[in-house]
Design an enzyme around this catalytic site. Structure first.
Site, PDB file in Angstrom:
ATOM      1  N   SER A 158       0.801  -1.229   0.000  1.00  0.00           N
ATOM      2  CA  SER A 158       0.000   0.000   0.000  1.00  0.00           C
ATOM      3  C   SER A 158       0.831   1.275   0.000  1.00  0.00           C
ATOM      4  O   SER A 158       0.340   2.341  -0.361  1.00  0.00           O
ATOM      5  CB  SER A 158      -0.937   0.011   1.213  1.00  0.00           C
ATOM      6  OG  SER A 158      -1.815  -1.081   1.159  1.00  0.00           O
TER       7      SER A 158
ATOM      8  N   LYS B 149      -8.874   2.751   5.944  1.00  0.00           N
ATOM      9  CA  LYS B 149      -7.891   3.783   5.629  1.00  0.00           C
ATOM     10  C   LYS B 149      -8.545   5.164   5.511  1.00  0.00           C
ATOM     11  O   LYS B 149      -8.023   6.166   6.013  1.00  0.00           O
ATOM     12  CB  LYS B 149      -7.163   3.424   4.337  1.00  0.00           C
ATOM     13  CG  LYS B 149      -6.242   2.216   4.462  1.00  0.00           C
ATOM     14  CD  LYS B 149      -5.605   1.858   3.139  1.00  0.00           C
ATOM     15  CE  LYS B 149      -4.676   0.656   3.275  1.00  0.00           C
ATOM     16  NZ  LYS B 149      -4.070   0.264   1.986  1.00  0.00           N
TER      17      LYS B 149
END
Length: 805
Positions: A713, A756
């Site tokens: 990520s 997130k």
């Protein structure tokens, strides 16, 4: 005398061996009182250390030599004067004894014969000659050796008393031989052939079944009179044990004869009762047959029951197998063969029940409702096995219970954590004593229904051992095509599990056996966001804990800011178990204040949490905007939720090297290498000077080095931080990003988008960069969670840099 030997023998622990072995003694032709002259002995003698045994004078016995130092000592003695000094070890576990490890008093022995055994070990036949005291000890030459002093016995002053004591010792030894069935009668002749008093005492002492310290005390005693008294005391104690054992054996034989007599009388009574038609066992059998007629049994079970009850009728009630057979038939009748509960297919009420019990989890609820809808339309659908997969505390087990309550089915839970025995699933053969059905059948019997909601809890924690693999046994249970004929070893008939609604729970998908995973339909529970935890706390946890602590609604108030502070500062989990414990702590604080009449009601505010719960366990780093080049903000995901992640890059004079710190995993390190390679390849297009790349070292650091970090990520975040450092341009403030990168310049999607974005919103971020392919994941998130965020979707790494710098 020792009663567990087949001959009168000496138990000797050979050097190098850890277990006793029986060695057969030989009686010398003389009386054993012949003393040695010190002039006949060399000044230094080889020593041998014995474990768990004491070597006495006048005794001839073979000893197996095992330890290297003992082998050298016996070989040295055999090539010189053939004398060796033998000392008992204080601690049998010592392999390399020293002076302090050996008793001071030992026995000097002469080597009669040396033999090489088939296993290449040495056996030495030794004859004890005289007691000695060790004066010195050395390990020169690789074996124990030293000087000794010959010892003599002190003759008894009262000859008459001594003779009486010796006669008593001899008589006690004879009685011991008579009482012990394992000692041959030839031992009596051996005792009669020993004329020397000291020889007799040493012979009996060596054969006593006592500890080394007791035998060493006998060897150390100089006075023959005291030694005779000590031997008499020890053999008298052993004789008492033999007499008690003989009494027990006599009583046991009498009990066995009495049992045989009772068996004969019981058989006669049974025959008489059969003639008179008054057999109590007949009533028991008739009761079972009546139950069978009243119970709707399947055809194959009816045949088995008829066959087994016929066997019971022929059995003698006194034998152990009778109770086993009776228990088996009771189990057959107790099972709910054709007992089903009626399902509640009012799907709106089912949906309401699930919503009342569980906040969020919309996908999970939709999947359960879809499953029930098909079951309602088809009626007898072979139910697929549902696997609720997620971290601890997210409500997997309680969700299964809610399904059972909503459907109106019975609920049963079976914990599989730590299960290692296959028979726990399939049961034991009923031929074994204490046999019983497997836990699947036991739970059906307990719940009294053949279509319950059956929770298989912690299926990922099933183990395997020498008793089999329970995971493999579960394959038949969880296969819709096979579980209609599940075979339990105890019942030995097929059990239909196709109507059971199995719901398995697990934390770790990879720990489940691959074949077992293939038979289950996976429903993932990814955990709750902080916003969801807040709603769960307000709707479920606070009311429940208030009730459990005996508090009324007016007596305690916990506002949303307090709960939010508790969630952020005192918990770090996917579920709500820890949060539930923190709320319980607040309730205890309030209960104490009210019970001690210090307050009538308590309102817990955020600034009181340190007093109520102690210092905050977790600290969340806030976003700090700055204009320093080389710093970018990424978004990270873990099982406990999302967080922002700073990535720092700095340049220093060097040769174009790359250094990475911050406890990074392999994937993150590869992302950094990929980002730098992309920058080197496209430096001209990106406005980066190639000299800066070639002549300066790049250092990439991710703070919180104690926390391991990995995953793809952070790819675009590393790219942005590096580009900012090389170009000297700071990253746009309040910007966070997440995405994987490729060498071709593509931005690939990543997971954990909901967590997130919530973390970015909590940190005060305003702009988010995501891969274009993650747009579908954003659409699944409720709009209220995205308020204040501007999300930009990118497809290439060039777009990332154009936006970020």
């Amino acid at each position: 005398m020792s009663s567990n030997k087949t001959k009168i023998n000496i138990r000797v622990e050979k050097p190098g061996f850890d277990e006793d072995q029986d060695m057969f003694p030989f009686i010398g032709t003389d009386d054993g009182d012949e003393l040695l002259d010190s002039s006949d002995l060399p000044s230094t003698l080889p020593f041998i250390a014995l474990r768990n045994s004491v070597f006495f004078p006048t005794i001839v016995t073979p000893i197996n030599i095992g330890r290297e130092q003992s082998t050298k000592a016996i070989q040295k003695a055999n090539t010189t004067a053939k004398y060796v000094a033998i000392f008992a070890q204080r601690d049998a576990s010592t392999d390399d004894p020293d002076e302090d490890d050996l008793y001071e008093i030992g026995t000097i022995a002469r080597i009669v014969k040396m033999m090489r055994m088939p296993d290449d070990s040495l056996t030495a036949v030794l004859r004890g000659r005289q007691r000695v005291r060790r004066k010195s000890l050395s390990k020169k030459g690789g074996y124990l050796n030293g000087k000794v002093e010959l010892l003599k016995y002190d003759l008894p002053e009262d000859a008459l008393t001594f003779r009486a004591t010796i006669d008593s010792v001899r008589d006690a030894a004879r009685k011991a031989i008579e009482l012990s069935p394992n000692i041959p009668s030839e031992a009596q002749m051996m005792l009669d052939n020993i004329d020397s008093s000291s020889h007799l005492l040493n012979f009996i002492a060596s054969n006593l079944n006592n500890e080394v310290i007791s035998k060493q005390n006998l060897l150390r005693e100089n006075s023959l009179a005291k030694k005779a008294t000590m031997v008499l005391e020890l053999i008298t104690k052993e004789l008492q044990v033999l007499e008690i054992r003989d009494q027990i054996d006599t009583k046991a034989r009498g009990d066995i004869e009495e049992q045989q007599r009772q068996y004969y009388l019981n058989q006669q009574m049974k025959a008489i009762q059969d003639e008179l038609g008054d057999n109590p066992n007949k009533a028991e059998i008739e009761r079972l047959e009546k139950r069978a007629l009243e119970t709707e049994l399947p055809e194959d079970v009816t045949k088995v029951f008829a066959r087994e009850i016929a066997r019971l009728r022929r059995m003698n009630p006194q034998v152990a197998e009778y109770s086993v057979q009776l228990s088996y038939l009771e189990t057959l009748l107790d099972l709910p063969w054709n007992v089903y509960t009626e399902d509640n297919f009012d799907l709106p009420s089912v949906a309401k029940k699930l919503d009342d019990d569980h906040y969020g989890l919309e996908k999970v609820k939709d999947r359960i409702l879809a499953h029930l809808a098909v079951l309602k339309l088809k009626g007898d659908m072979k139910a697929p096995i549902l696997l609720l997969l997620g971290p601890p505390g997210v409500g997997k087990t309680s969700l299964g219970k809610s399904v059972a309550e909503a459907l109106g089915r019975k609920y049963v839970r079976m914990s599989l954590g730590g299960l290692h025995d296959e028979s726990e699933i399939r049961g034991h053969r009923k031929t074994y004593i204490g046999a019983m059905p497997g836990r699947i059948v036991q739970n059906l019997k307990k719940v009294g229904s053949n279509n319950p909601v059956f929770i298989l809890d912690e299926i990922d924690k099933v183990g395997q051992s020498h008793r089999g693999d329970p995971s493999s046994a579960l394959l038949e249970v969880l296969d819709p095509e096979q579980n209609s004929t599940f075979h339990d070893n105890y019942l030995d008939v097929d059990v239909d599990l196709s109507k059971v609604m199995f719901i398995a729970t697990a934390n770790n998908f990879g720990a489940i056996q691959p074949a077992l995973r293939d038979r289950m339909e996976i429903i993932r529970l990814d955990g709750y966001s902080e916003e969801e935890k807040l709603e769960i706390a307000k709707s479920h946890l606070v009311p429940r804990q208030r009730k459990e602590h005996g508090l009324k609604t007016k007596q305690i108030k916990i506002g949303a800011p307090t709960l939010r502070a508790a969630i952020g500062g005192y918990t770090r989990e996917s579920g709500v178990r820890s949060l539930n414990r923190q709320i319980a702590g607040m309730m205890r604080y309030a209960a104490k204040q009210i019970a001690m009449e210090e307050a009538k009601s308590v309102t817990i505010k955020p600034d009181m949490l340190e007093t109520v719960l102690g210092p905050a366990t977790f600290e969340r780093e806030p976003y700090r905007a700055g204009k320093l080049p080389g710093v970018a903000v990424g978004l990270a995901w873990s099982q406990v939720g999302g967080s922002i992640l700073y990535i720092e890059a700095s340049l220093s004079p060097g040769k174009g090297g790359l250094q990475q710190t911050g406890n990074l995993g392999t994937v993150m390190k590869e992302s950094a290498i990929t980002a730098r390679s992309y920058l080197k390849a496209h430096a001209d297009k990106l406005g980066i000077k190639r000299e800066a790349i070639k002549e300066q070292d790049l250092h990439v650091h991710v703070p919180e080095g104690a926390t391991p970090k990995d995953g793809p990520s952070a790819g675009i975040t590393m790219l942005t931080a590096m580009a900012s450092a090389y170009s000297g341009k700071p990253v746009k403030p309040y910007l966070a990003m997440s995405g994987e990168i490729t060498l071709r310049g593509r931005v690939l999607p990543v997971g954990g988008i909901k967590e997130k974005l919530l973390a970015a919103r909590r940190a005060g971020m305003k702009h988010i960069l995501l891969s274009k392919l993650n747009e579908k994941n954003v659409r699944e998130i409720e709009a209220r969670y995205l308020k204040g965020l501007t999300i930009t979707y990118v497809e290439t790494m060039r777009e990332v840099l154009d936006f970020a710098l």
